[in-house]
Motif scaffolding. Structure first.
Motif, mmCIF file in Angstrom:
data_model
loop_
_atom_site.group_PDB
_atom_site.id
_atom_site.type_symbol
_atom_site.label_atom_id
_atom_site.label_comp_id
_atom_site.label_asym_id
_atom_site.label_seq_id
_atom_site.Cartn_x
_atom_site.Cartn_y
_atom_site.Cartn_z
ATOM 1 N N ASN A 57 -14.466 35.642 -17.480
ATOM 2 C CA ASN A 57 -14.088 36.803 -16.682
ATOM 3 C C ASN A 57 -15.059 37.939 -17.012
ATOM 4 O O ASN A 57 -15.213 38.316 -18.170
ATOM 5 C CB ASN A 57 -12.651 37.236 -16.986
ATOM 6 C CG ASN A 57 -11.644 36.214 -16.506
ATOM 7 O OD1 ASN A 57 -11.880 35.512 -15.529
ATOM 8 N ND2 ASN A 57 -10.523 36.121 -17.195
ATOM 9 N N ILE A 58 -15.695 38.484 -15.991
ATOM 10 C CA ILE A 58 -16.629 39.589 -16.140
ATOM 11 C C ILE A 58 -16.004 40.829 -15.510
ATOM 12 O O ILE A 58 -15.682 40.834 -14.314
ATOM 13 C CB ILE A 58 -17.987 39.288 -15.476
ATOM 14 C CG1 ILE A 58 -18.572 37.971 -16.029
ATOM 15 C CG2 ILE A 58 -18.958 40.440 -15.701
ATOM 16 C CD1 ILE A 58 -18.847 37.985 -17.497
ATOM 17 N N ALA A 59 -15.813 41.872 -16.302
ATOM 18 C CA ALA A 59 -15.297 43.134 -15.783
ATOM 19 C C ALA A 59 -16.453 43.935 -15.187
ATOM 20 O O ALA A 59 -17.527 44.038 -15.790
ATOM 21 C CB ALA A 59 -14.610 43.926 -16.888
ATOM 22 N N VAL A 60 -16.224 44.486 -14.009
ATOM 23 C CA VAL A 60 -17.248 45.271 -13.312
ATOM 24 C C VAL A 60 -16.724 46.691 -13.164
ATOM 25 O O VAL A 60 -15.735 46.932 -12.464
ATOM 26 C CB VAL A 60 -17.569 44.662 -11.938
ATOM 27 C CG1 VAL A 60 -18.637 45.500 -11.229
ATOM 28 C CG2 VAL A 60 -18.032 43.225 -12.086
ATOM 29 N N ILE A 61 -17.361 47.627 -13.843
ATOM 30 C CA ILE A 61 -17.015 49.045 -13.708
ATOM 31 C C ILE A 61 -17.889 49.614 -12.599
ATOM 32 O O ILE A 61 -19.081 49.897 -12.796
ATOM 33 C CB ILE A 61 -17.236 49.796 -15.039
ATOM 34 C CG1 ILE A 61 -16.393 49.163 -16.159
ATOM 35 C CG2 ILE A 61 -16.891 51.267 -14.886
ATOM 36 C CD1 ILE A 61 -16.581 49.817 -17.514
ATOM 37 N N ALA A 62 -17.323 49.733 -11.406
ATOM 38 C CA ALA A 62 -18.105 50.148 -10.247
ATOM 39 C C ALA A 62 -17.165 50.689 -9.182
ATOM 40 O O ALA A 62 -15.939 50.544 -9.258
ATOM 41 C CB ALA A 62 -18.932 48.980 -9.705
ATOM 42 N N SER A 63 -17.744 51.281 -8.173
ATOM 43 C CA SER A 63 -16.973 51.762 -7.030
ATOM 44 C C SER A 63 -16.493 50.580 -6.202
ATOM 45 O O SER A 63 -17.050 49.473 -6.307
ATOM 46 C CB SER A 63 -17.836 52.689 -6.178
ATOM 47 O OG SER A 63 -18.943 51.980 -5.647
ATOM 48 N N PRO A 64 -15.482 50.791 -5.341
ATOM 49 C CA PRO A 64 -15.007 49.677 -4.511
ATOM 50 C C PRO A 64 -16.088 49.073 -3.631
ATOM 51 O O PRO A 64 -16.121 47.848 -3.445
ATOM 52 C CB PRO A 64 -13.891 50.332 -3.683
ATOM 53 C CG PRO A 64 -13.416 51.479 -4.507
ATOM 54 C CD PRO A 64 -14.635 51.993 -5.203
ATOM 55 N N ALA A 65 -16.977 49.893 -3.096
ATOM 56 C CA ALA A 65 -18.019 49.361 -2.212
ATOM 57 C C ALA A 65 -18.987 48.451 -2.981
ATOM 58 O O ALA A 65 -19.349 47.359 -2.504
ATOM 59 C CB ALA A 65 -18.786 50.516 -1.560
ATOM 60 N N GLU A 66 -19.421 48.902 -4.135
ATOM 61 C CA GLU A 66 -20.335 48.082 -4.931
ATOM 62 C C GLU A 66 -19.647 46.811 -5.427
ATOM 63 O O GLU A 66 -20.277 45.738 -5.473
ATOM 64 C CB GLU A 66 -20.869 48.891 -6.105
ATOM 65 C CG GLU A 66 -21.865 49.971 -5.712
ATOM 66 C CD GLU A 66 -22.427 50.694 -6.921
ATOM 67 O OE1 GLU A 66 -23.592 51.123 -6.861
ATOM 68 O OE2 GLU A 66 -21.693 50.816 -7.933
#
Length: 404
Positions: A57-66
Motif C-alpha cells: 500500500n502506497i500512501a499518496v499525499i496529493a490533491s484529488p486531481a493529482e
C-alpha cells in the motif's frame, strides 16, 4: 486425583514402550517425505491469502486531481503486470507539516503503508522502507511518468527517494508470512500424527483387554494415559526429524545474503518455544477428540470410514484460523482464538504479529481446560455406550412412576 495421574502414567508408559520399541516405528520416522509433498500443495492453496497479506500500500499525499491522475495511470499499466502486480494507492489529504504526516502514515499499523509519495506530479518523492533500486520505486516511477504524459505530455522524470529504517506496513506484511508458516507447520505435523489416536482403542476392544484395564483403573486415566503416550511418541518423531533437518542444513553450502522468514514480533526464541507448546496443546485437543471418536468405533473399517470426515474437519479448522492471520483483533480473529480447536493455530499466528505475551497465558489455560473437559466427556460416552456401565435408562422408570 493423585491416583488418577498415577494410573494414567502407568498406561502412558505401557503404550509408549509398545509403540516405540517396534520395527514399524522406524518406518514411521521416514514419513516426513510425505509432509514435504503435502506442504507444497497447501502452500499453493494458501498463496492467494498470502498475497493479500503482503500487498503493498502506497500512501499518496496529493490533491484529488493529482491522485485521480495517478489512479488512472495505475489502471492503464496494470495489465502489463498481471494480478496483484502493482501497489495499491491510498490518498491522504495534505497536512501543514508534510514530514510529520509521512511519519504518522508509516507508523500506522491498520493501513499497512509501505511507502509515502509526496510532492505531487511536479516533484514526486517516495519515502519508506523499500530499496532504492527495488521494484516498488520502479513501478511508482512508471505510474508517475504515465500520468505526466497523459496529463500534459511532459517529459519523463525520476521519482526521488528517501530510505527509512522500517515502516509498520512492511513489518506487518512480513510478519504475516511468519504467522502463516507457523500455522502451516502446526497443522501439517498434527494432521500426520494425531490421526493415529482414531484406532488406538480398536485392538484392545477386540481383544477384551480394555475390560481388564477398566476394571483396574478409571476410564479417565486410560484416556489420559493413552493421549500423553501418543504425544510423547510424536515428540520423539519430531525430535528425530528436526535432528536430520539440522544436519541437512549444516551439510548444505551457505549462500549468504540473508533470506529466511522475517523475525516474529515476540522474537525467535520465544516463538520457537510457543510453537512447541502450542503443538502440544493442539495435539492434546484434537487427540482427545479423536480418541473419543475412535473409541465409539467397533472395527478398523469404521475407523477408516471416519478418517475422511475427521481430516475434512481439520482442514476447516485450519482455514478458519488462517482467516484470522492479518486481522487478529477483529471479531473473526478473536473467535478463532476463543474456539478451543482453532485456538493454538490462531495464537501462534498472533505471536508472530504482536509482542504481547499475556494473551498466550490465558489461551494456554483455556486450552488446558478444554483438554480436560474433552477427556471427561469422551470417557463418559465410552463408559455409557461401549462399556455399558452408565445409567442410560434411569430416566424411564422415574417417568413411569410420575405417570402412574
Amino acid at each position: 486425583m493423585s491416583n488418577l495421574f498415577r494410573s494414567a502414567f502407568v498406561i502412558a508408559r505401557r503404550d509408549f514402550v509398545a509403540t516405540v520399541w517396534t520395527k514399524y516405528f522406524l518406518a514411521f520416522l521416514f514419513a516426513p517425505l510425505l509432509i514435504i509433498g503435502v506442504s507444497i500443495l497447501f502452500g499453493r492453496l494458501t498463496e492467494q491469502m498470502a498475497r493479500q497479506d503482503t500487498r503493498a500500500n502506497i500512501a499518496v499525499i496529493a490533491s484529488p486531481a493529482e491522485f485521480d491522475a495517478l489512479v488512472a495511470s495505475r489502471e492503464r499499466v496494470q495489465a502489463s503486470f498481471g494480478e496483484d502486480g502493482l501497489p495499491e494507492l491510498v490518498r491522504a489529504e495534505p497536512d501543514y507539516v508534510i514530514d510529520a504526516q509521512v511519519r504518522e502514515l508509516l507508523a500506522s499499523r491498520d493501513k499497512k503503508i509501505l511507502a509515502v509519495l509526496t510532492g505531487g506530479l511536479a516533484r514526486p518523492k517516495l519515502t519508506g522502507d523499500i530499496n532504492e533500486e527495488g521494484r516498488i520505486r520502479a513501478q511508482m516511477t512508471l505510474i508517475v511518468n504515465d500520468a505526466l504524459r497523459a496529463r500534459q505530455g511532459a517529459q519523463s522524470l525520476t521519482v526521488g527517494f528517501e530510505k527509512v529504517s522500517e515502516s509498520a506496513g512492511s513489518v506487518a506484511s512480513l510478519r504475516a508470512l511468519t504467522a502463516r508458516a507457523g500455522q502451516l507447520l502446526l497443522f501439517m505435523v498434527t494432521v500426520l500424527l494425531a490421526g493415529m489416536l482414531l484406532s488406538n482403542l480398536v485392538e484392545e476392544k477386540s481383544n477384551k483387554v480394555i475390560e481388564v484395564l477398566a476394571a483396574a483403573i478409571p476410564v479417565d486415566a486410560i484416556f489420559l494415559g493413552k493421549l500423553f503416550a501418543m504425544l510423547a511418541v510424536s515428540l520423539v518423531g519430531i525430535t528425530v526429524w528436526a535432528a536430520f533437518a539440522g544436519m541437512g542444513l549444516l551439510l548444505l553450502p551457505s549462500e549468504g545474503g540473508g533470506g529466511g522468514l522475517p523475525t516474529p514480533a515476540v522474537g525467535w526464541p520465544i516463538f520457537v518455544a510457543l510453537v512447541v507448546v502450542y503443538y502440544a496443546a493442539n495435539y492434546l485437543l484434537l487427540g482427545a477428540l479423536f480418541l473419543g471418536i475412535g473409541s465409539q468405533a467397533a472395527s478398523v473399517r469404521e475407523v477408516q470410514i471416519l478418517s475422511m470426515p475427521v481430516t475434512v474437519g481439520q482442514m476447516l479448522i485450519f482455514l478458519f484460523a488462517s482467516a484470522a492471520v492479518g486481522p487478529f483483533n477483529s471479531p473473526i480473529g478473536i473467535a478463532a482464538a476463543v474456539f478451543p480447536f482453532s485456538s493454538p493455530l490462531a495464537m501462534i499466528a498472533r505471536a508472530a504479529q504482536t509482542p504481547e505475551l499475556w494473551p498466550h497465558l490465558l489461551a494456554l489455560a483455556w486450552q488446558a481446560l478444554w483438554v480436560w473437559l474433552t477427556i471427561k466427556i469422551t470417557a463418559s460416552l465410552f463408559r455409557r455406550n461401549v462399556m455399558k456401565s452408565g445409567t442410560p435408562g434411569s430416566a424411564r422408570p422415574k417417568w413411569r412412576l410420575r405417570r402412574s
